[in-house]
Design a protein around this motif. Structure first.
Motif, PDB file in Angstrom:
ATOM      1  N   ILE A 137       0.832  -1.194   0.000  1.00 26.23           N
ATOM      2  CA  ILE A 137       0.000   0.000   0.000  1.00 26.23           C
ATOM      3  C   ILE A 137       0.876   1.256   0.000  1.00 26.23           C
ATOM      4  N   ARG A 140       4.492   6.955   0.863  1.00 27.05           N
ATOM      5  CA  ARG A 140       5.276   8.181   0.636  1.00 27.05           C
ATOM      6  C   ARG A 140       5.774   8.236  -0.804  1.00 27.05           C
ATOM      7  N   PHE A 155       3.732   0.038   2.219  1.00 29.42           N
ATOM      8  CA  PHE A 155       3.604  -0.867   3.354  1.00 29.42           C
ATOM      9  C   PHE A 155       3.321  -2.259   2.838  1.00 29.42           C
ATOM     10  N   VAL A 156       4.066  -3.240   3.339  1.00 26.57           N
ATOM     11  CA  VAL A 156       3.781  -4.628   3.016  1.00 26.57           C
ATOM     12  C   VAL A 156       3.170  -5.245   4.272  1.00 26.57           C
ATOM     13  N   PHE A 166       4.292  -5.443  10.236  1.00 24.56           N
ATOM     14  CA  PHE A 166       4.250  -4.732   8.975  1.00 24.56           C
ATOM     15  C   PHE A 166       5.672  -4.336   8.616  1.00 24.56           C
ATOM     16  N   SER A 167       5.928  -4.284   7.317  1.00 21.18           N
ATOM     17  CA  SER A 167       7.230  -3.786   6.919  1.00 21.18           C
ATOM     18  C   SER A 167       7.036  -2.785   5.797  1.00 21.18           C
ATOM     19  N   THR A 168       8.072  -2.018   5.537  1.00 22.11           N
ATOM     20  CA  THR A 168       7.998  -1.044   4.446  1.00 22.11           C
ATOM     21  C   THR A 168       8.995  -1.444   3.371  1.00 22.11           C
ATOM     22  N   ARG A 169       8.752  -0.962   2.174  1.00 24.26           N
ATOM     23  CA  ARG A 169       9.720  -1.158   1.102  1.00 24.26           C
ATOM     24  C   ARG A 169       9.863   0.176   0.377  1.00 24.26           C
ATOM     25  N   GLU A 185      16.969  -1.886   1.094  1.00 24.80           N
ATOM     26  CA  GLU A 185      17.580  -2.945   1.908  1.00 24.80           C
ATOM     27  C   GLU A 185      18.840  -3.488   1.243  1.00 24.80           C
ATOM     28  N   ASN A 202      14.035  -1.534   8.126  1.00 24.66           N
ATOM     29  CA  ASN A 202      13.038  -0.943   7.227  1.00 24.66           C
ATOM     30  C   ASN A 202      13.418   0.491   6.888  1.00 24.66           C
ATOM     31  N   TRP A 204      11.899   4.233   5.064  1.00 29.07           N
ATOM     32  CA  TRP A 204      10.778   4.953   4.480  1.00 29.07           C
ATOM     33  C   TRP A 204      11.065   6.445   4.416  1.00 29.07           C
ATOM     34  N   LYS A 258       8.778  14.155  11.548  1.00 25.08           N
ATOM     35  CA  LYS A 258       7.891  13.869  12.660  1.00 25.08           C
ATOM     36  C   LYS A 258       8.696  13.187  13.751  1.00 25.08           C
TER      37      LYS A 258
ATOM     38  N   LEU B  58      -4.693  -2.365   4.954  1.00 25.77           N
ATOM     39  CA  LEU B  58      -5.376  -1.360   4.148  1.00 25.77           C
ATOM     40  C   LEU B  58      -6.168  -0.415   5.048  1.00 25.77           C
ATOM     41  N   VAL B  61      -3.761   1.903   7.053  1.00 28.46           N
ATOM     42  CA  VAL B  61      -3.041   2.908   6.278  1.00 28.46           C
ATOM     43  C   VAL B  61      -4.008   3.857   5.569  1.00 28.46           C
ATOM     44  N   PRO B  68       1.561   1.885  10.508  1.00 27.72           N
ATOM     45  CA  PRO B  68       1.574   0.704  11.385  1.00 27.72           C
ATOM     46  C   PRO B  68       2.961   0.161  11.680  1.00 27.72           C
ATOM     47  N   LEU B  69       4.002   0.874  11.331  1.00 22.20           N
ATOM     48  CA  LEU B  69       5.333   0.349  11.623  1.00 22.20           C
ATOM     49  C   LEU B  69       5.595   0.358  13.110  1.00 22.20           C
ATOM     50  N   ARG B 269      14.103 -12.464  -1.741  1.00 23.39           N
ATOM     51  CA  ARG B 269      15.487 -12.000  -1.855  1.00 23.39           C
ATOM     52  C   ARG B 269      16.357 -12.964  -2.634  1.00 23.39           C
TER      53      ARG B 269
END
Lengths: 340, 422
Positions: A137, A140, A155-156, A166-169, A185, A202, A204, A258, B58, B61, B68-69, B269
Motif C-alpha cells: 500500500i 510516501r 507498506f507490506v 508490517f514492513s515497508t519497502r 535494503e 526498514n 521509508w 515527525k 489497508l 493505512v 503501522p510500523l 530475496r
C-alpha cells in the motif's frame, strides 16, 4: 433438542446474522455512493488541464479528496488562492509529488478481486512514462529537485493470524536511465562505523538533496534513524535517532520531520519538528497537534502537512519555527507540490 | 469419504451428518460427524478472521491514516503470553470434561473482538483487540484438537485431523475473497467488513454450540479414572516416555523451523520473486496444505504418523536447500511453496494425531496443549535466533545455519523415534 430443532435454531440465527451483515454492507455501499456526489459547501471542482511544467504561474498540485465525480484526482489551484476552484486532471492518485516537470503518482488499480498498486512516472503533461508494480500500500512519494530521481515507499502487510508485523519497502528510480533500485535494503548501511545488517531493517520517507544524495528514515530494533544515503554508491550512514519522514528544506540546511516526543499519548505520539543539519539539534514548530505525514516546504520558512479531516484529510501550513500560528490551507486535500 | 467431506463444508451438511448421531468408529468410510462439525466451525471462523487479516493493513493505512510500523514490536511479548493461554485452555478443558465449553468461550471471545475493531481507532487499542482475539484462538485450539481426537477411532486420527485442517485452510483461503468482495460493493467499507466478519464468526459459534456434542465426559469415564485432570497430572504427562520423546522431538524440530514471514522474505530475496507477487506467497503454501492435508493424514494412519511428521520436516529441509541453491529457474518459487505447504500438511494435524495416542483421554487437551506450546515456543526461539543470525552474518548464512540445525533435529528424531502409538 432434536436435530430438527437444532437446524431451526441455526436457520433462525443465520437469518438474523445475515440480515445484520446485509444491512451493514448496504449502508457502507450507500455511504460510498454519497462520496461520489458533490458535498454541500465543499471545494468547487471543474475538469480541465493540469500541467507539471515550470511555466504557468505559482500553483499547488495535489490529490483532491473533495466528494464528487473528481474525487481522488490530481487537481491544481493557484498558490495565491488555495481555496479557489480546483482544476481536476482526471488522473487518480493515492500519493503524489512533483518537481521540475516530473511527477510520481502512486495509484490503485482495480483487479478482479482486490486492488493492486502501481507507481506511475508522469511527464509535465501527466502522461505516463514508466510504470512499476508495487508490493504493498502506497504511503510516501518524492521527486528530486531536478526531476531526475523519484522515490516511493509502500507498506507490506502482515500475513499471519491477527498478525501485527508490517514492513515497508522503499524504491528509487532514475528516470533518465530507467534503472530501478527496488529496495534500499540492498544498500550498505553503517551505524557508528559498523555495518548494520538486520532482518527487521526498514526504510521509508526519502527526501532528495540532489541527484546523488538523499535523506530517509531507517528503523531497526525499535529505533528510527535519520540516514543520509548515496544513490550511486548504494551506501547510507545513520546521523541520529528518532527522525521519521524527513523533508529537506529548499536551502538544504534543515530537515522537517515527525518526532516521537517522549511522554505523549501512544495514540498521538508524533509532533512536527525541524532539525538543523549543521548542529543536529532540533526544535518544535508552531504546530502542536499530532502530525503523521512527510511535510513539504513551501519556501525556506513554511511547512505544509496534512491532518485528518471530515472529508479525508485537510492541508495546513505552519512557520518552521516554534512561534507563529498554523493555518488551514485547504480542506479535503493530500500530497501537495508547489510548482511554477 | 470425499463425498462426506465436501458435504461437511457447509454447516447444514455438517449438521446432517451430526443428525445421524455419534461417530461409529468401526466404519472406515465416514469421518466422525463431530470432526465434520468442528471442521465446519473452523472453516467458518477462518473465513471470519482472515477477512479481518486481509483488510487490516489497508484499513490502518488508508482507512485510519496510521503508520503501522513498529506495531509488531509487542508480538514477541504476546507470543509468550499466548503459549501460556494455550496451556490454561488445555487444562480448563480437561477439568470436568468441558472441552466444548472452553472451545465455545474461545470462539466467542474472538467473535466479540470483531465489532470492537469498529470502536478502536488507535494503534494501541487495535493492538489490544487483536491480542484478545488471539487469546480466544489460544484458548480454543487444544480443546478443539482434543475433541477431534476423542471422537475419532485411533486408527483414523490422521485422516480426521487432515480433514479438519483442510476445511480450516479452505476457510482461510475464502476469507480474503469475501472481504475484497465487500470492499468492491462498498469502497472503504471496512466497518461492513468487520460487521460481516462478526456475523460469520457468530454462525461458527452457533454451529459449535448446536452440533458439537459435549461428550468428552463419557470419554473420560471408566478406565481413565486413575488420571485425575489436575495440573499436577498434566505436568506429570511429561514423565511418560512416549510423550516426552514426542515433545522433545517436536521442540528440537521447532527450534530449526524458520517462521513463514522469513521464508517468504528469503523467497523474494534469493529467488527474485517480483514485488507484486509477494502478498500472494502465503496463498501458495495454503493451497498445497489444503490439497495434501487429507492424503498425508491418511498416509500417516497407514505408514505411521511419526514417519510422516519427520518426513514433513525433510520437505522443509528441501525447501531450505532450494532457497540456498544458486539457481534462478522459474519453477523454483513454486517448488519452495509446494514443499512449504507439504511441510504443514505432513506436520500440523499429524503431530496432534501422533500425540493423541500418547495421552490418556482424561488429559487429552492438556497433553496436546503441552506439545503445541513446546513446538510454538521452540519456533518462536528460532525466529529470534534467526533474526539475530541474519543481523550478524547475513540472510544466507542464517538460513544455512537453520538448515544444519534442521538436519541435526531430523537425525535426532529418527534416532529417538518415540514409539508409534497406533
Amino acid at each position: 433438542m432434536s436435530v430438527r430443532d437444532r437446524l431451526l435454531v441455526l436457520l433462525a440465527g443465520v437469518l438474523v446474522l445475515a440480515t445484520v451483515a446485509g444491512v451493514a454492507v448496504w449502508r457502507a455501499a450507500e455511504r460510498a455512493d454519497r462520496k461520489n456526489q458533490v458535498q454541500a459547501g465543499g471545494p468547487a471542482v471543474h475538469a480541465g488541464t493540469v500541467s507539471l511544467a515550470g511555466s504557468g504561474g505559482r500553483r499547488i498540485v495535489f490529490r483532491s479528496m473533495a466528494w464528487g465525480p473528481h474525487r481522488d484526482e490530481l487537481a491544481s489551484v493557484p498558490a495565491a488562492d488555495p481555496e479557489g476552484s480546483r482544476t481536476a486532471s482526471g488522473v487518480k492518485c493515492l500519493r503524489f509529488y512533483a518537481a521540475a516537470g516530473t511527477g510520481i503518482c502512486l495509484q490503485a488499480e482495480r483487479g478482479p478481486v482486490n486492488d493492486t498498486y502501481r507507481a506511475l512516472v508522469l511527464d509535465a503533461g501527466l502522461h505516463t512514462t514508466r510504470r512499476v508494480d508495487l508490493a504493498g500500500i502506497p504511503t510516501r512519494a518524492r521527486v528530486s529537485p531536478s526531476g531526475h530521481l523519484v522515490a516511493w515507499t509502500v507498506f507490506v502487510g502482515g500475513d499471519s493470524y491477527a498478525g501485527t508485523n508490517f514492513s515497508t519497502r522503499t524504491s528509487i528510480l532514475d528516470t533518465r536511465t530507467g534503472v530501478l533500485q527496488p529496495t534500499l535494503e540492498d544498500y550498505t548501511v553503517t551505524r557508528d562505523g559498523k555495518r548494520l545488517r538486520a532482518a527487521d531493517l526498514n526504510f521509508w520517507g526519502v527526501t532528495f538533496a540532489d541527484d546523488t544524495h538523499f535523506y530517509a528514515t531507517a528503523a531497526t530494533g525499535g529505533h528510527t534513524y535519520l540516514i543520509r544515503g548515496d544513490v550511486t554508491a548504494k551506501t547510507a550512514v545513520t546521523l541520529r535517532t528518532n527522525v521519521e519522514c524527513p523533508s529537506l528544506s529548499p536551502d538544504g540546511t534543515r530537515i522537517a520531520f515527525k518526532k516521537r516526543v517522549p511522554g505523549l499519548s501512544p495514540d498521538a505520539p508524533w509532533r512536527l519538528y525541524v532539525l538543523d543539519l549543521a548542529t543536529l539539534r532540533d526544535h518544535p514548530t508552531a504546530e502542536t497537534r499530532n502530525v503523521d505525514d512527510q511535510a513539504v516546504w513551501l519556501d525556506d520558512q513554511t511547512l505544509a502537512y496534512s491532518l485528518p479531516g471530515d472529508y479525508g484529510s485537510d492541508l495546513y501550513t505552519t512557520p518552521a519555527t516554534p512561534t507563529g500560528t498554523p493555518h488551514l490551507l485547504t480542506p479535503s486535500a493530500l500530497s501537495p507540490s508547489w510548482l511554477g | 469419504m470425499y463425498v462426506s467431506e465436501s458435504r461437511g463444508s457447509t454447516p447444514a451438511a455438517a449438521s446432517r451428518s451430526a443428525a445421524r448421531g455419534l461417530p461409529r468408529p468401526g466404519r472406515r468410510s465416514a469421518v466422525a460427524s463431530t470432526v465434520l462439525a468442528l471442521g465446519a466451525v473452523s472453516l467458518i471462523t477462518d473465513i471470519s478472521s482472515e477477512m479481518v487479516t486481509a483488510v487490516l493493513p489497508l484499513y490502518l493505512v488508508t482507512g485510519l491514516g496510521l503508520s503501522p510500523l513498529g506495531f509488531g514490536l509487542l508480538d514477541g511479548v504476546y507470543n509468550g503470553f499466548s503459549a501460556l493461554v494455550r496451556l490454561v485452555g488445555g487444562h480448563l478443558a480437561d477439568r470436568g470434561g468441558r472441552h466444548k465449553q472452553v472451545a465455545a468461550f474461545g470462539y466467542g471471545l474472538s467473535a466479540l473482538c470483531k465489532p470492537l475493531l469498529l470502536a478502536a481507532h488507535t494503534l494501541p487499542l487495535i493492538g489490544a483487540v487483536l491480542a484478545a482475539d488471539r487469546t480466544g484462538k489460544g484458548l480454543r485450539t487444544a480443546p478443539r484438537d482434543a475433541l477431534i481426537s476423542l471422537s475419532s477411532p485411533p486408527q483414523g486420527r490422521g485422516r480426521a485431523f487432515g480433514v479438519h485442517r483442510a476445511m480450516d485452510t479452505t476457510g482461510a483461503l475464502l476469507g480474503p475473497l469475501v472481504a475484497f468482495l465487500i470492499l468492491r460493493q462498498a469502497a472503504d467499507g471496512y466497518d461492513a467488513v468487520f460487521t460481516v466478519s462478526f456475523c460469520v464468526a457468530m454462525v461458527g459459534v452457533l454451529v459449535l454450540l448446536l452440533f458439537v456434542p459435549s461428550r468428552a465426559r463419557e470419554a473420560a469415564a471408566p478406565g481413565d479414572g486413575a488420571e485425575r485432570p489436575s495440573l499436577r497430572a498434566a505436568v506429570a504427562l511429561l514423565g511418560r516416555r512416549e510423550l516426552r520423546g514426542l515433545a522433545l522431538c517436536a521442540v528440537a524440530l521447532g527450534l530449526a523451523t524458520v517462521s513463514d514471514s522469513f521464508v517468504y522474505l528469503m523467497l523474494q530475496r534469493r529467488l527474485g520473486v517480483p514485488d507484486r507477487w509477494f502478498a500472494l506467497l502465503p496463498l501458495g503454501t495454503a493451497a498445497a496444505f489444503l490439497l495434501l492435508a487429507v492424503p498425508l493424514g491418511r498416509w500417516a494412519d497407514r505408514v505411521g504418523r511419526w514417519r510422516v511428521f519427520v518426513g514433513g520436516h525433510v520437505a522443509l529441509l528441501l525447501a531450505y536447500g532450494l532457497l540456498l541453491a544458486h539457481l534462478r529457474a522459474g519453477v523454483l518459487p513454486y517448488a519452495v511453496l509446494a514443499l512449504h505447504g507439504t511441510f504443514y500438511a505432513a506436520t500440523d494435524g499429524v503431530l496432534m494425531a501422533a500425540a493423541a495416542g500418547s495421552v490418556p483421554a482424561a488429559l487429552r487437551s492438556s497433553g496436546l496443549a503441552l506439545v503445541q506450546t513446546g513446538q510454538a515456543a521452540a519456533r518462536f526461539c528460532c525466529s529470534i535466533a534467526f533474526g539475530a543470525a541474519w543481523t550478524a552474518f547475513g540472510d544466507r548464512s542464517a538460513l544455512a545455519g537453520a538448515a544444519v540445525a534442521l538436519l541435526a533435529s531430523v537425525a535426532l528424531s529418527i534416532r529417538l523415534r518415540p514409539a508409534e502409538a497406533v
